[in-house]
Design an enzyme around this catalytic site. Sequence first.
Site, PDB file in Angstrom:
ATOM      1  NE  ARG A   1      -2.718  -1.502   3.257  1.00  0.00           N
ATOM      2  CZ  ARG A   1      -2.848  -2.736   3.697  1.00  0.00           C
ATOM      3  NH1 ARG A   1      -3.454  -3.649   2.952  1.00  0.00           N
ATOM      4  NH2 ARG A   1      -2.376  -3.082   4.878  1.00  0.00           N
TER       5      ARG A   1
ATOM      6  CD  GLU B   1      -0.346 -11.257  17.666  1.00  0.00           C
ATOM      7  OE1 GLU B   1      -0.976 -11.449  18.694  1.00  0.00           O
ATOM      8  OE2 GLU B   1      -0.872 -10.988  16.568  1.00  0.00           O
TER       9      GLU B   1
END
Lengths: 213, 192
Positions: A100, A137
Amino acid sequence: MSLTIIHLFLLLSPLRKQRIYVQCFSLTMSGNKEEEDPRINGIKTKIRVVTCSVSKIAGIMFQDITTVLLDPKAFKDTIDLFVERYRDNNISVVAGIEARGFLFGPPIALAIGAKFVPLPKPKKLPGETIFEEYELEYGNDRLEMHVGAVEAGDRALVVDDLIATGGTLCAAINLLERVGAEVVECACVIELPELQGRQRLKGKPLCMLVEYR
Amino acid sequence: MFAVENGLQGDPRLQAISDAIRVIPHFPKTGIMFQDITTLLLDPVAFKHVVDIFVDRYKHMNISLVAGVEARGFIFGPPIALAIGAKFVPLRKPGKLPGRVISEEYELEYGNDRLEMSVEAVKSHERALVIDDLVATGGTLSASIKLLERAGAEVVECACVVGLPKFKGHCKLKGKPLYVLVEPSQLDEVTF
């Protein structure tokens, strides 16, 4: 007396702009009331917030900027705001984080006459690359950059659509600094301030347009 | 159709664009001479030439939608969309777009892949341009055309910076015209 006050505001405004990094377009020269650039609200209203499994961070709603791209005025305003900030800043490189960051970085680069350097995930770039790891994570990922794309002394801007934990932006800053570039600022459309990503930018300033709490 | 076949023969911008593209041999596998457009992006003048040529072609064609194929179509599509006042619609690999999507499969050399598009992005009868950096087999562009047509758009043309020579003349993809700026660069052109 009034002349002195005006001079005081004019003198202090650049310093205030440096300290007021939360929204880099929140100040005008008009005085003590923060006035947001009117284009920002138009952009914010176009961002779609969805709950979906695409989000990589559990519990966070997904801020979808593709709806901004569907509105030519909102998209243009987004680019214009950044271009106005950077065009007289001697930026020679705009680095965009895949994918993006590729939507916003090239229009900014073109408008300010800078090179555009894509920073994708591994194995996308065909030539010789360097890489920087960053934490997810669970596990790690990498950003890569072509060797030779950025030179020592280049003044760089890093662009992505959103800053969350700051991990990818930090990796981008590291890549650029390793080849001797100076990262001037990071620019994002959206910030999730509760994730404190701006603390992970190695002291580099962040300019963003819209925050979500 | 190539730009040189349609009014731009001798235009020095095309040579500048071609010279700015780097060839990487045997990427992603042996035998493929990869056309690396990242070197074009390092040349702001040449990059601007690409955008300017496409904008000049499309600005009076009533294009309301520019669709770009992930990821290199994301680099060329938005500047064109911004300049002609069209929206930009990303066509992405599976699982990246939020919300409701439609998807279309296309063939790779080994196996298949899919492209997705947000259903809300397209209105019926919109006039669309599809953009990517390069066309080889036409598989991704064909899938893109199908996605847009399924959503009710009319694909006016597909545009690419680089195209194989077989796309000269009035070659069409799924009945849609194709517009290409340059043929693949050769290995002896050194950049960086």
